[in-house]
Design a protein around this motif. Structure first.
Motif, PDB file in Angstrom:
ATOM      1  N   ALA A  96      52.274 -43.252  28.430  1.00 45.03           N
ATOM      2  CA  ALA A  96      52.278 -42.844  26.829  1.00 45.03           C
ATOM      3  C   ALA A  96      51.380 -41.669  26.390  1.00 45.03           C
ATOM      4  O   ALA A  96      50.661 -41.235  27.492  1.00 45.03           O
ATOM      5  CB  ALA A  96      51.079 -44.098  26.469  1.00 45.03           C
ATOM      6  N   ARG A  97      51.629 -41.057  25.266  1.00 43.96           N
ATOM      7  CA  ARG A  97      51.051 -40.029  24.901  1.00 43.96           C
ATOM      8  C   ARG A  97      49.347 -40.275  24.704  1.00 43.96           C
ATOM      9  O   ARG A  97      49.196 -41.211  24.053  1.00 43.96           O
ATOM     10  CB  ARG A  97      51.662 -39.550  23.424  1.00 43.96           C
ATOM     11  CG  ARG A  97      53.027 -39.116  23.747  1.00 43.96           C
ATOM     12  CD  ARG A  97      53.632 -38.335  22.354  1.00 43.96           C
ATOM     13  NE  ARG A  97      54.742 -37.983  22.503  1.00 43.96           N
ATOM     14  CZ  ARG A  97      55.397 -37.040  21.755  1.00 43.96           C
ATOM     15  NH1 ARG A  97      54.868 -36.767  20.704  1.00 43.96           N
ATOM     16  NH2 ARG A  97      56.706 -36.753  22.177  1.00 43.96           N
ATOM     17  N   ASN A  98      48.758 -39.532  25.418  1.00 50.03           N
ATOM     18  CA  ASN A  98      47.323 -39.395  25.171  1.00 50.03           C
ATOM     19  C   ASN A  98      46.722 -38.932  23.956  1.00 50.03           C
ATOM     20  O   ASN A  98      47.443 -38.416  23.204  1.00 50.03           O
ATOM     21  CB  ASN A  98      46.645 -38.814  26.616  1.00 50.03           C
ATOM     22  CG  ASN A  98      46.858 -37.318  26.680  1.00 50.03           C
ATOM     23  OD1 ASN A  98      48.321 -37.057  26.798  1.00 50.03           O
ATOM     24  ND2 ASN A  98      46.336 -36.627  26.733  1.00 50.03           N
ATOM     25  N   GLN A  99      45.663 -39.128  23.693  1.00 48.51           N
ATOM     26  CA  GLN A  99      44.978 -38.672  22.251  1.00 48.51           C
ATOM     27  C   GLN A  99      45.005 -37.259  22.213  1.00 48.51           C
ATOM     28  O   GLN A  99      45.452 -36.853  20.981  1.00 48.51           O
ATOM     29  CB  GLN A  99      43.441 -39.150  22.005  1.00 48.51           C
ATOM     30  CG  GLN A  99      43.250 -40.598  22.243  1.00 48.51           C
ATOM     31  CD  GLN A  99      41.874 -41.058  22.159  1.00 48.51           C
ATOM     32  OE1 GLN A  99      40.665 -40.274  22.198  1.00 48.51           O
ATOM     33  NE2 GLN A  99      41.574 -42.401  22.076  1.00 48.51           N
ATOM     34  N   ARG A 100      44.981 -36.493  23.301  1.00 54.83           N
ATOM     35  CA  ARG A 100      44.872 -35.084  23.081  1.00 54.83           C
ATOM     36  C   ARG A 100      46.321 -34.652  23.757  1.00 54.83           C
ATOM     37  O   ARG A 100      46.402 -33.432  24.455  1.00 54.83           O
ATOM     38  CB  ARG A 100      43.741 -34.534  23.925  1.00 54.83           C
ATOM     39  CG  ARG A 100      42.492 -34.585  23.203  1.00 54.83           C
ATOM     40  CD  ARG A 100      41.205 -34.162  24.231  1.00 54.83           C
ATOM     41  NE  ARG A 100      41.228 -32.648  24.535  1.00 54.83           N
ATOM     42  CZ  ARG A 100      40.365 -32.309  25.116  1.00 54.83           C
ATOM     43  NH1 ARG A 100      39.451 -32.912  25.757  1.00 54.83           N
ATOM     44  NH2 ARG A 100      40.448 -31.107  25.563  1.00 54.83           N
ATOM     45  N   TYR A 101      47.100 -35.166  23.267  1.00 56.92           N
ATOM     46  CA  TYR A 101      48.641 -34.814  24.060  1.00 56.92           C
ATOM     47  C   TYR A 101      49.120 -33.440  23.739  1.00 56.92           C
ATOM     48  O   TYR A 101      49.538 -32.715  24.579  1.00 56.92           O
ATOM     49  CB  TYR A 101      49.780 -35.871  23.232  1.00 56.92           C
ATOM     50  CG  TYR A 101      51.237 -35.425  23.533  1.00 56.92           C
ATOM     51  CD1 TYR A 101      51.805 -35.718  24.853  1.00 56.92           C
ATOM     52  CD2 TYR A 101      52.032 -34.947  22.419  1.00 56.92           C
ATOM     53  CE1 TYR A 101      53.052 -35.236  25.036  1.00 56.92           C
ATOM     54  CE2 TYR A 101      53.142 -34.519  22.567  1.00 56.92           C
ATOM     55  CZ  TYR A 101      53.726 -34.598  23.947  1.00 56.92           C
ATOM     56  OH  TYR A 101      55.250 -34.245  24.155  1.00 56.92           O
ATOM     57  N   ARG A 102      48.835 -33.000  22.504  1.00 63.63           N
ATOM     58  CA  ARG A 102      49.594 -31.586  22.198  1.00 63.63           C
ATOM     59  C   ARG A 102      48.590 -30.538  23.079  1.00 63.63           C
ATOM     60  O   ARG A 102      49.281 -29.393  23.116  1.00 63.63           O
ATOM     61  CB  ARG A 102      49.239 -31.119  20.691  1.00 63.63           C
ATOM     62  CG  ARG A 102      47.708 -31.003  20.355  1.00 63.63           C
ATOM     63  CD  ARG A 102      47.456 -30.794  18.842  1.00 63.63           C
ATOM     64  NE  ARG A 102      48.497 -29.623  18.211  1.00 63.63           N
ATOM     65  CZ  ARG A 102      48.419 -28.270  18.369  1.00 63.63           C
ATOM     66  NH1 ARG A 102      47.226 -27.860  19.174  1.00 63.63           N
ATOM     67  NH2 ARG A 102      49.425 -27.555  18.165  1.00 63.63           N
ATOM     68  N   ASP A 103      47.613 -30.835  23.827  1.00 65.34           N
ATOM     69  CA  ASP A 103      46.719 -29.892  24.396  1.00 65.34           C
ATOM     70  C   ASP A 103      47.103 -30.069  25.887  1.00 65.34           C
ATOM     71  O   ASP A 103      46.481 -29.292  26.777  1.00 65.34           O
ATOM     72  CB  ASP A 103      45.361 -30.096  24.210  1.00 65.34           C
ATOM     73  CG  ASP A 103      44.862 -29.931  22.893  1.00 65.34           C
ATOM     74  OD1 ASP A 103      45.554 -28.639  22.305  1.00 65.34           O
ATOM     75  OD2 ASP A 103      44.092 -30.634  22.131  1.00 65.34           O
ATOM     76  N   ASN A 104      47.995 -31.023  26.336  1.00 63.80           N
ATOM     77  CA  ASN A 104      48.252 -31.070  27.768  1.00 63.80           C
ATOM     78  C   ASN A 104      48.792 -29.674  28.350  1.00 63.80           C
ATOM     79  O   ASN A 104      49.604 -29.053  27.560  1.00 63.80           O
ATOM     80  CB  ASN A 104      49.075 -32.126  28.027  1.00 63.80           C
ATOM     81  CG  ASN A 104      48.786 -33.468  27.565  1.00 63.80           C
ATOM     82  OD1 ASN A 104      47.324 -33.735  27.581  1.00 63.80           O
ATOM     83  ND2 ASN A 104      49.580 -34.483  27.308  1.00 63.80           N
ATOM     84  N   THR A 105      48.365 -29.538  29.648  1.00 65.27           N
ATOM     85  CA  THR A 105      48.766 -28.389  30.326  1.00 65.27           C
ATOM     86  C   THR A 105      49.311 -28.652  31.589  1.00 65.27           C
ATOM     87  O   THR A 105      48.860 -29.765  32.137  1.00 65.27           O
ATOM     88  CB  THR A 105      47.686 -27.341  30.594  1.00 65.27           C
ATOM     89  OG1 THR A 105      46.545 -27.675  30.653  1.00 65.27           O
ATOM     90  CG2 THR A 105      47.599 -26.811  28.762  1.00 65.27           C
ATOM     91  N   VAL A 106      49.908 -27.754  32.360  1.00 72.08           N
ATOM     92  CA  VAL A 106      50.073 -28.046  33.820  1.00 72.08           C
ATOM     93  C   VAL A 106      48.718 -27.861  34.644  1.00 72.08           C
ATOM     94  O   VAL A 106      48.730 -28.551  35.533  1.00 72.08           O
ATOM     95  CB  VAL A 106      50.982 -26.863  34.295  1.00 72.08           C
ATOM     96  CG1 VAL A 106      51.079 -26.886  35.913  1.00 72.08           C
ATOM     97  CG2 VAL A 106      52.409 -26.680  33.797  1.00 72.08           C
ATOM     98  N   ALA A 107      47.727 -27.132  34.068  1.00 71.48           N
ATOM     99  CA  ALA A 107      46.309 -27.260  34.678  1.00 71.48           C
ATOM    100  C   ALA A 107      45.942 -28.678  34.680  1.00 71.48           C
ATOM    101  O   ALA A 107      45.364 -29.286  35.751  1.00 71.48           O
ATOM    102  CB  ALA A 107      45.433 -26.362  33.940  1.00 71.48           C
ATOM    103  N   ASP A 108      46.163 -29.460  33.513  1.00 70.71           N
ATOM    104  CA  ASP A 108      45.660 -30.868  33.632  1.00 70.71           C
ATOM    105  C   ASP A 108      46.450 -31.645  34.697  1.00 70.71           C
ATOM    106  O   ASP A 108      45.805 -32.440  35.183  1.00 70.71           O
ATOM    107  CB  ASP A 108      45.989 -31.403  32.223  1.00 70.71           C
ATOM    108  CG  ASP A 108      45.070 -30.862  31.176  1.00 70.71           C
ATOM    109  OD1 ASP A 108      43.787 -30.269  31.559  1.00 70.71           O
ATOM    110  OD2 ASP A 108      45.316 -30.485  30.015  1.00 70.71           O
TER     111      ASP A 108
END
Length: 332
Positions: A102-114
């Motif tokens: 599922a898309r998390n709350q801060r989906y737009r900020d997800n990165t490869v680093a995460d």
């Protein structure tokens, strides 16, 4: 509901029979990242005739705009089922907001680093708990880049990865316009107005990618960009890696060309480093491209058996020397 893990909450979402295979889908909620809403879907494939028999665990990581179906079609075709039928304990990961995750709350900020810092270590811990041994990892495109980031950032090591195979993965291709600060600034300003990049709209694949990944890529390719985050230089950290690594490139891949895939491999400090290029010059039936290198009838006949050989014996491809490397300066 009782958790399927003693490490963090894990729920068994479904347990189905798919022809000659058993498909178990788990939902992991590791709670190890700044966004506590992150949930990860992890699919395990086993054989119906031996559901409790676990061979060597292998974790498959998809690329950008993709999901588990890259490895495993609804009809039970793909590298995932092939390896399961060969006796491997196959686990197919889906990154945040992809497929069954599922898309998390801060989906737009997800990165490869995460993905590299939080998600892959959580997956490694659960697979080790379930299988009782350290898993092998296979990543395609951005999935392989994420594995390289996790190794270079020292989020994964020999205690979490028995070996790593990277397919069509690189960070060395240079996009010269992105070196110009005005282009960087305007690009970042434009992208920040979006939540995601649509895979369907741009005909890149079935999934969307969070805008955070696109912004991160811009930073990597900027004038003073590097393969890393604000805290760690992953490119430098790869020199300390001890995990055996196989890099597979495709002669017809114009997105992630062979020379760039080889440069990434050369940066690893591993004693076992092997390079394989899929093309007619190397004796294959065709010049494979970015997708056909793993998803095609030719790949099924010529590439999948080599993957199995690597996981069992590791004799595949050209061996690279493990010493005497010169430092490589790459803007990835």
């Amino acid at each position: 509901m009782q958790s399927s893990s003693s490490i963090f909450p894990v729920a068994l979402m479904s347990a189905e029979r798919r022809g000659d295979l058993v498909e178990d889908v788990y939902r992991l909620k590791p709670g190890n990242s700044p966004d506590p809403s992150v949930e990860l879907a992890l699919t395990r494939l086993g054989r119906v005739d031996a559901p409790e028999v676990r061979g060597q665990p292998v974790v498959l990581v998809h690329g950008s705009f993709s999901n588990r179906r890259f490895w495993y079609s609804p009809k039970g075709i793909g590298l995932g089922p092939y390896l399961a039928r060969a006796g491997f304990d196959v686990w197919i990961a889906e990154m945040r907001g992809h497929g069954l995750s599922a898309r998390n709350q801060r989906y737009r900020d997800n990165t490869v680093a995460d993905y590299a810092r939080y998600d892959l270590p959580a997956i490694a811990a659960f697979v080790k708990e379930q299988s009782g041994t350290v898993p092998h990892w296979l990543g395609h495109s951005l999935g392989g880049t994420t594995l390289a980031a996790a190794l270079g950032g020292h989020y994964l090591g020999s205690d979490e990865a028995a070996s790593v195979a990277l397919f069509g993965s690189q960070v060395s291709r240079i996009y010269w316009p992105l070196k110009l600060p005005p282009v960087q600034w305007s690009g970042r300003l434009l992208l920040r107005s979006f939540e995601h990049v649509s895979g369907a709209r741009f005909k890149r694949g079935p999934e969307d990618e969070p805008i955070g990944v696109a912004l991160e890529s811009l930073r990597w390719h900027g004038l003073f960009g590097r393969f890393g985050d604000r805290e760690r230089n992953w490119w430098t950290g790869l020199a300390d890696t001890e995990v055996p690594v196989l890099a597979v490139a495709a002669e017809g891949d114009h997105q992630d060309p062979p020379w760039a895939c080889r440069l990434l491999l050369e940066r690893f400090g591993s004693a076992q480093r092997r390079f394989l290029c899929l093309g007619r010059k190397q004796g294959f039936s065709e010049d494979f491209d970015h997708l056909r290198m793993l998803v095609s009838q030719s790949a099924q006949a010529e590439v999948w058996p080599l993957v199995s050989d690597w996981l069992q014996h590791r004799p595949v491809g050209e061996a690279l020397p493990s010493t005497g490397q010169e430092a490589l300066v790459v803007q990835g």
